[in-house]
Each structure stands twice: as structure tokens, then as C-alpha cells.
Design an enzyme around this catalytic site. Structure first.
Site, PDB file in Angstrom:
ATOM      1  N   LYS A  79       0.840  -1.197   0.000  1.00  0.00           N
ATOM      2  CA  LYS A  79       0.000   0.000   0.000  1.00  0.00           C
ATOM      3  C   LYS A  79       0.873   1.243   0.000  1.00  0.00           C
ATOM      4  O   LYS A  79       1.898   1.302   0.688  1.00  0.00           O
ATOM      5  CB  LYS A  79      -0.918  -0.019   1.220  1.00  0.00           C
ATOM      6  CG  LYS A  79      -1.961   1.097   1.243  1.00  0.00           C
ATOM      7  CD  LYS A  79      -2.888   0.945   2.443  1.00  0.00           C
ATOM      8  CE  LYS A  79      -3.928   2.051   2.507  1.00  0.00           C
ATOM      9  NZ  LYS A  79      -4.846   1.893   3.668  1.00  0.00           N
ATOM     10  N   SER A 154      -9.672   2.003   2.869  1.00  0.00           N
ATOM     11  CA  SER A 154      -8.780   2.733   1.978  1.00  0.00           C
ATOM     12  C   SER A 154      -7.755   1.837   1.270  1.00  0.00           C
ATOM     13  O   SER A 154      -7.064   2.288   0.359  1.00  0.00           O
ATOM     14  CB  SER A 154      -8.035   3.799   2.783  1.00  0.00           C
ATOM     15  OG  SER A 154      -7.219   3.207   3.787  1.00  0.00           O
ATOM     16  N   SER A 178      -9.973  -0.431   7.117  1.00  0.00           N
ATOM     17  CA  SER A 178      -9.423  -0.227   5.775  1.00  0.00           C
ATOM     18  C   SER A 178      -8.772  -1.449   5.159  1.00  0.00           C
ATOM     19  O   SER A 178      -8.436  -1.433   3.975  1.00  0.00           O
ATOM     20  CB  SER A 178      -8.413   0.930   5.792  1.00  0.00           C
ATOM     21  OG  SER A 178      -9.083   2.146   6.013  1.00  0.00           O
TER      22      SER A 178
END
Length: 499
Positions: A79, A154, A178
Site C-alpha cells: 500500500k 482505503s 481499511s
């Protein structure tokens, strides 16, 4: 079976047995990215040349016997709020568009030590603020199961990449769900460990008391193996906790006999979609048939979790993001008037609308006259939520419920009404407020073929309990929900009707 449809552990075994090489695995990942990335947009940057070089080095170490870990040679995504030396880390924001860290996050270093090969950085909501991966400055990510729908957020880029087979596994971060929510939307498995289990050193902070790095993978075994690799005490992280054991794969036992599972009535009210509820109750039945004792109970305080979370997270974000001012690194506006003008114009141009909204909210609740009314009260609610979970875990080994009220919404539908996006986190936020481990496991599909996730929540440092239950569920269902998204999936309405 295609290389990129294998689980990470299966692929690692093939590489170790010399049936495949690490270079072939990376080449397969890059080929799948070339095929899929234009429509899905899971990645923000890809280091194909570096990954192939790294794969060659790993292969040599595998062949000479110095590298025996289960993830050796397996391609991974990271990420883009987790720092990687020499590779851009943007947090999907204009303000960090060209930022290249001078160091690598501890969790990534541990992965690389285990032989995993990082192939690129995945898309996300800007500074991890969002639940759809639509607030990214660099464009939206689409759900591989249905390109008209969001992948969640996210960590949507990480989950979409794993679901599409663009990498074997990925790292995400979880501040209020997330990892778990996009895992549910994309039909993959994701776990948020107990706060302090995985080092946050190198994770660009959103809400420091809530953030935690965790794995996203195809199945439970992969998640356990990744946790084995990345967990551990780190003196560079003041919130890191030294635990007695990090052997998470040891929990993979197909046995839940006499395990006590609590089902919160609060999670099954009117806001829960009927198809999601049916899928979760079918999963409950599977575990009951394997010998688990299941009981409904009242958890309480669920309605207070979202307001408490957004007050606390926004307050911490307003502090953490104050460092992005155009002075030391990142984007700096042009044609400004004085230092104050540079701050104002840089932050106005560099941050997106959702980030600005949360910074302003956080600054407000921390301001003189409102600190006691909002921030201090939210901290008290956080403590009460933790106490409610503590009482529950005096009676139950784990708590089971849905991850989200519904399956993945269509693109743009959440951004039109941010409150709906916030309310979608109602089942995941409390886990972060209490610092507990939580996991999303694929548990079915809705009538349009979109995945549904089941959430398992454990007590502090009880990841092994939720891994054990999740593994037993996978074994009982013969991994029927562990699969890569169909390559020809267009829209849900055109796709397969139910499963």
C-alpha cells in the site's frame, strides 16, 4: 492452474520444490498487471526491472538453501502509505506526488528478509481517508468482480490487486476497517492484527492510535504466513509490543469444537442488507455444525462508535498532516506571498476534498472551547467501547458478524453522500477503537455475484482464535469462496446471478 491464481503459500511451495522459479512468478505477476491494470488501476507504481532483479537474487538463495521461508520468491504489493526506499510513496496525494523515502518500513523489511518480492505500490484513498479508493489523486480503483463498483477502501488497491491476481498478496493499513472492508468487497481475506503487533515504523500516519499494518491475501493460510513474517517487536516504534509468540500458522487447526462464539444483536438490525445477513447466518451454521457454541448477546455502544471514531481519527489526522506544509519535502505551491501564504496555498492545492474535510473537523474538535465537548468525550466513549468488548470476551472466544452492511456500492454513489460512506464502517470501527484483532473472510456472494465477507473479532493478542475459526470455516466449505475474480467480469447485472 495459472501461477497468479495460486495462493501465496502454494506458489512458495512450487518455487521451493523447483517446479517454478521466483523469476517466473514475478514475470507472471507483471503479465497479469499488463493485462488487467488498464481497467482496474490497482497500482500507482510498478518496479518491474527491480522486481525481476530481486527475484533472481532470491532464486539463488533458495537454490543454495539459505532461504527457506514459505513466502520466498512470491510477488507482493505494498500500500502506498508504507515507505519503500528508492520507490515513490505518495499516499495517493498530490502533496507527496514525487516523494521518494530514504528508508523502508520495518514491515516491508521483514517481508523482504523472508524472500518476498515487492513489485509495486498499490492505490488507496488519499492519506487512507475514505472507504472506496475514489479519493485518490491518481484516479479510482475498480472492483475486479465488477468494474462499475468500488473495491472498498482505503486499502482498495491492495485488495483489488490480490482479487485480480496481479500479486499473490499485499500489505494494507487499517485505521477503521481499511483492510477488512475492501477485503469483503473484493472477495479476499484480510486481517488487522492487535494494535502494536506489527511495527508502524515507516507507515505514514493518519490516526496514530488506530493505524495498524496487516496482510491481504487469498486465504487464511496466506494471512497467517504473512503475519509470521511481518509481526514482531520494533524498538523504533514506541507503540510496538513484545509478544511471547508469533507463530500464527500454528493456529491453523480444523477444529472449533467447544469454541464459544458471540453474535452481537446490535450488528443485525435494520441497516444490514438481507443478502449479507443470510450469508453470515449460513456461515454461523457451518461453524455450529463443526461443534462451535454460538450465542446472541448485546454488545452495546455500537451507535456511538462512528462519531467517536471520526472525532478521534480526524483530531489525530489534523496533527499528523500538519507536517505537509511545503517546507521540508513534498509539493510546494508557486506564486505565494510570504510564509503563511505558502502554507495556505500549498495545502489548498496539495490536499483533496476529503482530507481537507477531516483536517478541518480535527482542528475544530481540538480547538479551545470544544476540546472537552468533543475530543475528550470521544476518548471516554472509546474507553467504554473497550470495556464492552472486554466484558464480551469474558464469555466468548471470539465475536462473529458482518464486515459491512451491504456489498460493494457503485462508483461515485458514496462520494455523493459522505455520510453514507462513514456509516458503512459501522461494524469495523469499534475494533480499532478497542485495539483488537479483526479479520474478513469470504463467506458468499449476493444475487449479482458480488462478494460478501464475514468478520471475526478476537480479544487482545488473540489472533490465533480468529485464524483457527476462519481456517475451520474454509475447510468446511472446501475453500469454495477462495478464488480470483473472473477475468471476463463486466458488470454485475450482466454477470452470473448468484452462487
Amino acid at each position: 492452474m495459472d501461477i497468479m491464481d495460486m495462493t501465496a503459500v502454494e506458489l512458495g511451495k512450487k518455487i521451493k520444490a523447483r517446479e517454478l522459479s521466483a523469476v517466473e512468478a514475478v514475470e507472471a505477476a507483471l503479465a497479469r498487471i499488463e493485462e488487467k491494470e488498464r481497467e482496474i488501476h490497482s497500482f500507482l507504481s510498478i518496479d518491474g526491472e527491480g522486481a525481476l532483479k530481486r527475484a533472481g537474487e532470491v532464486q539463488k538463495r533458495i537454490e543454495d538453501g539459505t532461504l527457506t521461508e514459505p513466502l520466498a520468491g512470491v510477488p507482493a504489493g505494498i500500500k502506498d502509505n508504507i515507505c519503500t526506499r528508492g520507490m515513490k510513496t505518495t499516499c495517493a496525494s498530490k502533496i507527496l506526488e514525487h516523494y521518494i523515502p530514504s528508508y523502508t518500513a520495518e514491515a516491508v523489511q521483514k517481508l523482504e528478509k523472508s524472500g518476498a518480492v515487492v513489485i509495486g505500490k498499490t492505490n488507496m484513498d488519499e492519506f487512507a481517508m475514505g472507504s472506496t479508493t475514489e479519493t485518490s489523486y491518481f484516479g479510482v480503483t475498480r472492483n475486479p468482480w465488477n468494474l462499475d463498483h468500488v473495491p472498498g477502501g482505503s486499502s482498495g488497491g491492495s485488495c483489488a490487486a490480490v482479487a485480480a491476481g496481479e500479486c499473490s498478496f499485499a500489505l494494507g493499513s487499517d485505521t477503521g476497517g481499511s483492510i477488512r472492508q475492501p477485503s469483503s468487497y473484493c472477495g479476499v481475506t484480510g486481517i488487522k492484527p492487535t494494535y502494536g503487533t506489527v511495527s508502524r515504523y515507516g507507515l505514514i500516519a493518519y490516526g496514530s492510535s488506530l493505524d495498524q499494518i496487516g496482510p491481504v491475501a487469498k486465504d487464511v493460510t496466506d494471512c497467517a504466513a504473512i503475519l509470521d513474517a511481518i509481526a514482531g517487536y520494533d524498538r523504533k516504534d514506541s507503540t510496538s509490543v513484545a509478544r511471547g509468540s508469533y507463530d500464527f500458522t500454528g493456529a491453523l487447526i480444523d477444529d472449533v469444537k467447544d469454541m464459544k462464539i458471540g453474535i452481537p444483536r446490535d450488528y443485525f438490525g435494520s441497516g444490514l442488507g438481507p443478502e449479507v445477513k443470510d450469508a453470515i447466518m449460513r456461515a454461523v451454521k457451518v461453524l455450529e455444525e463443526k461443534g462451535a457454541y454460538v450465542e446472541e448477546f448485546d454488545l452495546g455502544l455500537v451507535d456511538y462508535a462512528i462519531p467517536a471514531y471520526y472525532v478521534i481519527a480526524s483530531a489525530e489526522a489534523s496533527s499528523n498532516l500538519s507536517r505537509f506544509d511545503g517546507v521540508k519535502y513534498g509539493y510546494r505551491a508557486e506564486d505565494y506571498d510570504g510564509l503563511h501564504g505558502m502554507y495556505k496555498k500549498t495545502r489548498t492545492e496539495g490536499f483533496g476534498a476529503e482530507v481537507k474535510r477531516r483536517i478541518m473537523l480535527g482542528s475544530f474538535v481540538l480547538s479551545s472551547g470544544y476540546y472537552d465537548a468533543y475530543y475528550l468525550k470521544a476518548l471516554k466513549v472509546k474507553a467504554l467501547i473497550k470495556q464492552a468488548f472486554d466484558r464480551a470476551f469474558e464469555r466468548y472466544d471470539l465475536i462473529l458478524g458482518p464486515v459491512a452492511p451491504a456489498t460493494a456500492p457503485k462508483l461515485s454513489s458514496s462520494l455523493d453522500n459522505p455520510m453514507n460512506m462513514y456509516l458503512g464502517d459501522i461494524y469495523t470501527i469499534s475494533v480499532n477503537l478497542a485495539g483488537l484483532p479483526g479479520m474478513s473472510v469470504p463467506a458468499g456472494y449476493d444475487s449479482r455475484g458480488l462478494p460478501i465477507g464475514m468478520q471475526l473479532i478476537g480479544g487482545c493478542y488473540k489472533e490465533k482464535d480468529i485464524l483457527r475459526a476462519a481456517y475451520a470455516f474454509e475447510c468446511a466449505t472446501d475453500k469454495m469462496y477462495v478464488k480470483t475474480a473472473p477475468p471476463d467480469r463486466g458488470t454485475a447485472d450482466e454477470g452470473e446471478e448468484g452462487r
